[in-house]
Design a protein around this motif. Structure first.
Motif, mmCIF file in Angstrom:
data_model
loop_
_atom_site.group_PDB
_atom_site.id
_atom_site.type_symbol
_atom_site.label_atom_id
_atom_site.label_comp_id
_atom_site.label_asym_id
_atom_site.label_seq_id
_atom_site.Cartn_x
_atom_site.Cartn_y
_atom_site.Cartn_z
ATOM 1 N N GLN A 119 0.825 -1.209 0.000
ATOM 2 C CA GLN A 119 0.000 0.000 0.000
ATOM 3 C C GLN A 119 0.865 1.267 0.000
ATOM 4 O O GLN A 119 0.530 2.254 -0.660
ATOM 5 C CB GLN A 119 -0.928 0.013 1.213
ATOM 6 N N GLY A 120 1.990 1.222 0.711
ATOM 7 C CA GLY A 120 2.877 2.380 0.716
ATOM 8 C C GLY A 120 3.421 2.700 -0.660
ATOM 9 O O GLY A 120 3.520 3.870 -1.052
ATOM 10 N N THR A 121 3.764 1.670 -1.419
ATOM 11 C CA THR A 121 4.234 1.879 -2.786
ATOM 12 C C THR A 121 3.123 2.442 -3.662
ATOM 13 O O THR A 121 3.341 3.367 -4.462
ATOM 14 C CB THR A 121 4.765 0.559 -3.368
ATOM 15 N N ALA A 122 1.910 1.913 -3.511
ATOM 16 C CA ALA A 122 0.771 2.447 -4.266
ATOM 17 C C ALA A 122 0.510 3.906 -3.895
ATOM 18 O O ALA A 122 0.236 4.748 -4.763
ATOM 19 C CB ALA A 122 -0.468 1.598 -4.018
ATOM 20 N N ASN A 123 0.600 4.220 -2.608
ATOM 21 C CA ASN A 123 0.396 5.606 -2.173
ATOM 22 C C ASN A 123 1.408 6.539 -2.826
ATOM 23 O O ASN A 123 1.050 7.641 -3.279
ATOM 24 C CB ASN A 123 0.517 5.704 -0.653
#
Length: 367
Positions: A119-123
């Motif tokens: 999710q951090g990479t997507a964010n």
């Protein structure tokens, strides 16, 4: 003619990086701190986004990273705050290193691992999409993104992804996120996005838990034995400056040739993959002694037994090739720790290693 000129730069090019606005995530980590030092040396204008350092001591504090770059503590799982910081930084180049990077920690806290790495990479990629200032994104994953068949086979960028442990699975999932944002959004907006998959890194200034060389230094510096869980495991070991040089070179090439976007492996030659036992014995020799307790290989949760990378793509497309042998990398790493323990400044030790790494660049890596 352009290719020939670019291929002549076997080191990161200061004339390219000078004045570039760079967003570096994970700058308080081991690799991130080394990269922040190198970017500052190259003249880049760096905004660092990361959590506070996870260990005491740590390289970011010892090397004074917050005095060299614009350092901001932000959790990449917080999409709104990450977008605000990305807009404020207005980056031209994004180097994404922030991660939960430890296999055994991923077993203890899988939700933290998936939340940060996926999710951090997507964010971050969504913040890049919305902000609209970046031309290049290099997102760092790991050599462990491949579906490991435990065969004596070096994994290529086109091989299937997978992951048994939560860390490996989260990084493989991050690769899918990276490819999706590249194909669905960013390539069409003129943003070149690549993922970089690097082998096990060693170097001075790493105090992370459950990493072989930091564990060895902690044990031997206090007169304790190093306990080795899996002495027969094989990994593609390399000095930290090897993949960092690859990331910087990849960003330079993507700036000029966005069609080179994709996945890249960075590691030592396949024949230099070494067992944990071999690495420990070489490290012990470089350190000047130390006791070792060898495990039977069954302790703890599952970890891959054999892993190597095929690095032909980086060599041929980017003109990036390994410079330091495993023995040289270990000698430099253990010397760094011994000198730091004796009072030398971390910043100066890192600067010396970077200078010597640049000086060791081969004149022609096309052969």
């Amino acid at each position: 003619m352009e290719d020939l000129v670019m291929a002549s730069h076997s080191n990161p090019d200061p004339s390219f990086w000078a004045g570039k606005r760079v967003l570096l995530t994970g700058h308080t980590g081991f690799k991130g701190a080394w990269l922040a030092l190198w970017l500052d040396r190259l003249g880049a204008k760096v905004v660092g986004i990361s959590l506070p350092p996870a260990t005491t001591p740590n390289l970011a504090d010892l090397a004074g990273i917050d005095g060299l770059i614009d350092s901001r503590f932000t959790d990449i799982r917080d999409a709104d705050e990450l977008l605000r910081q990305t807009r404020s930084a207005s980056p031209e180049i994004v180097l994404h290193l922030a991660a939960q990077a430890l296999v055994r920690t991923s077993y203890r806290d899988p939700l933290l691992t998936f939340g940060t790495n996926v999710q951090g990479t997507a964010n971050l990629l969504d913040a890049v999409r919305v902000t609209g200032t970046a031309r290049v994104v290099v997102a760092i994953t790991t050599d462990k993104v491949y579906r490991n068949s435990e065969q004596f086979y070096p994994y290529r960028e086109t091989d299937p992804l997978g992951g048994h442990d939560p860390y490996s699975a989260s990084k493989a999932a991050a690769e899918l996120v990276i490819a999706s944002y590249r194909d669905a959004y960013l390539a069409g907006s003129g943003v070149a996005v690549a993922s970089a998959r690097a082998g096990n890194v060693i170097g001075g200034g790493d105090w992370s838990e459950d990493r072989l060389i930091p564990d060895a230094v902690r044990a031997w510096s206090t007169g304790q034995p190093l306990v080795v869980r899996r002495p027969q495991a094989f990994r593609p070991w390399q000095h930290v400056l090897e993949p960092l040089a690859g990331y910087l070179t990849l960003a330079e090439r993507l700036w000029a040739k966005p069609e080179l976007a994709g996945a890249y492996n960075f590691g030592p030659p396949t024949q230099e993959a070494a067992s944990v036992r071999d690495v420990v014995l070489l490290a012990k020799r470089s350190y000047g002694g130390g006791e070792v307790v060898w495990g039977e290989g069954g302790e703890g949760p599952h970890e891959a037994g054999w892993l190597a990378l095929e690095i032909a793509k980086a060599r041929h497309v980017l003109n990036v090739a390994p410079r330091w042998s495993l023995q040289a990398a270990l000698q430099r790493t253990l010397t760094w720790y011994r000198r730091q323990q004796a009072g030398s400044l971390a910043h100066e030790l890192c600067a010396q290693d970077i200078s010597e790494f640049e000086a060791d660049a081969p004149r022609d890596m096309s052969a």
